[in-house]
Design a protein around this motif. Structure first.
Motif: not given
Length: 220
Positions: A99, A168, A171, A185
């Protein structure tokens, strides 16, 4: 380490940026509010020295890490209820799975949905999960394997390894579950309102922890 964002954050003494200021400390670890927090209560447990992932840490600080993890989980569960812990674990710098932050950091996130199920759509098709703890993360790192680590519920860990993970992933899954898939992001969406709310909640919840500097006596 040169060019490491988290290393830079940890050495800044009087930064005006609230996410640079540790909320909790121990001799070898700091807890930072997570920039890009998609929900209030999102925190990062970070070793003060540079390691690329939790699996790369030496034996000498593992017990302290486990103590900090146990304590932080206790605080967050009192504040927010159900939660999970996860890591995107790169085996080397500049991997997608890292990430863009090549410094070990363990995520602590209040959450009620099943993250393992939510992240499935973002994983390579041949990824398999297996039961795991820090030992399996260390084994993956020693073999040069990128890994994802997840505890949900806390204390029940699992790991997946692959050389084709995207960026990510957890996420992305969380943002999708929240109905804001385009906000995954952290660089583009810092979520400063959630960061600020988290800092205030932690400060009023247990102020004594903020100045904790004693060596932990036990691992949990």
């Amino acid at each position: 380490m040169r060019n490491c964002r988290l290393c830079a954050d940890l050495v800044i003494r009087d930064s005006v940026k609230s996410w640079n200021k540790p909320l909790f400390k121990s001799p070898n670890f700091a807890v930072l509010p997570s920039l890009g927090a998609l929900v209030e209560g999102w925190l990062l447990l970070v070793p003060k020295k540079h390691f690329i992932c939790m699996g790369a840490m030496p034996d000498s600080i593992v017990a302290e890490m486990k103590w900090m993890k146990h304590h932080l989980c206790s605080v967050l569960q009192q504040c927010y209820g159900q939660m999970c812990v996860f890591e995107h674990g790169p085996s080397k710098p500049n991997c997608n799975v890292g990430c863009s932050v090549d410094h070990a950091h363990l995520h602590f996130v209040p959450m009620t949905f099943d993250l393992a199920s939510a992240v499935t759509q973002f994983l390579p098709q041949d990824v398999l999960w297996s039961e795991a703890g820090l030992g399996e993360c260390r084994a993956a790192f020693s073999k040069g394997e990128d890994y994802l680590y997840l505890e949900q519920p806390i204390g029940s860990g699992r790991i997946a390894t692959h050389q084709g993970f995207g960026s990510q992933l957890f996420r992305r899954a969380i943002a999708t579950q929240l109905g804001t898939p385009d906000q995954f992001n952290w660089r583009e969406h810092p979520q400063l309102l959630n960061v600020s709310a988290t800092i205030k909640r932690m400060q009023v919840h247990n102020g004594s922890v903020l100045s904790c500097k004693s060596q932990p006596q036990a691992a949990a």
